[in-house]
Scaffold this active site. Sequence first.
Site, short mmCIF file in Angstrom:
data_model
loop_
_atom_site.label_atom_id
_atom_site.label_comp_id
_atom_site.label_asym_id
_atom_site.label_seq_id
_atom_site.Cartn_x
_atom_site.Cartn_y
_atom_site.Cartn_z
N CYS A 2 0.83 -1.20 0.00
CA CYS A 2 0.00 0.00 0.00
C CYS A 2 0.87 1.25 0.00
O CYS A 2 2.06 1.19 0.29
CB CYS A 2 -0.90 0.04 1.23
SG CYS A 2 -1.96 -1.40 1.41
N ARG A 18 -5.00 6.72 1.11
CA ARG A 18 -4.09 5.65 0.75
C ARG A 18 -4.58 4.87 -0.46
O ARG A 18 -5.77 4.89 -0.81
CB ARG A 18 -3.95 4.70 1.94
CG ARG A 18 -5.27 4.08 2.42
CD ARG A 18 -5.54 2.68 1.90
NE ARG A 18 -4.54 1.74 2.29
CZ ARG A 18 -4.48 1.15 3.49
NH1 ARG A 18 -5.44 1.38 4.38
NH2 ARG A 18 -3.52 0.29 3.76
N ASN A 82 0.78 -2.69 5.16
CA ASN A 82 1.45 -3.97 5.35
C ASN A 82 2.94 -3.77 5.67
O ASN A 82 3.62 -2.96 5.04
CB ASN A 82 1.30 -4.83 4.09
CG ASN A 82 1.50 -6.30 4.38
OD1 ASN A 82 1.45 -6.74 5.53
ND2 ASN A 82 1.72 -7.08 3.33
#
Length: 329
Positions: A2, A18, A82
């Site tokens: 991401c 995001r 992540n």
Amino acid sequence: MCTALTLKSKDGFHFFGRNMDLEYSFNQSVILVPRKYQWENVISKKILPIKYAILGMGIIINNHPLLADGLNEKGLACAGLNFPNYCYHSPEPYPDKINIGPYDLILWILSNFETVEEVKAAVSQVNLVNIPFALDIALPTLHWIVYDKQDQCIVVEQTKEKFCIFENKIGVLTNPPTFDWHIDNLKQYIHLSSKWVEGTTWYKQELNPDSCGLGLVGIPGDFYPPARFVRVAYLKSHATHLDNEMTTLAEFYHILNNVAMPGGAVIKPKSKEEFTLYTSCMTLEKGVYYYSTYNNLQVNAIAFEKEDLDQEQLKSFEYLDTLSINNQN
């Protein structure tokens, strides 16, 4: 993987959002967590109140919101990205700490605090515990970015070595390695420039550019986390279409589109295809959650002001993932 971004308009609006890059849909939708809702801390089993209402993307399981990103009614925003191979979860709760599962950190932050300064003072007491939300749900491997209306930003990481709260002066985040590594890596790209490159002469040969963009030769163009971090940091730092709320919202999407993953660009083991599932953008002053999806490029908006924030039940909004076209004739 991401990419997260913060942006500020010239007339004082602050934006946060995001790209969610995944190889699958997780039945996500925008969720309203109202003030009178109560949630159970999976680790402590305590029932906890919601001080501030929240809008965020996530999933509801057993009447419990698991949030990927969001903002609260006071203009504080947070997202989990992540962080595999680096994040660490304590094997058990510590009696002198605030024990939370990593899946609940966003909910805990947004339901309790108004500013990044408040989060900094409280989150150092947090212990992220290696207990899954449910036996059939894998424990997420995350680090977090937190942003507020004062343009203050931090990154929270728990590694095996230590629990870190980094001041994030660049206002972006991707994935591994650790945040301080990414900042140090930016030094390799100090030479990049958006300006027209003047010609030169090598011995007797004049050399002149044929077009613009030569100053960005060397900027990484791949989708690996360090490359996305560099590209978004550069584009944010040189963004110009920031005159007002709407132009900045558009600029926000242009920047994140530069690191969005189209289908087929990134293939993971076992032929799993990673792509940008959705892109979110939140206006902190107005309390609006915007999002577009891989299949629906239209920007959808959900606002606090149009909802009853004093209800007790969670509310989920339909995830609009079908292409919407504005026919002009």
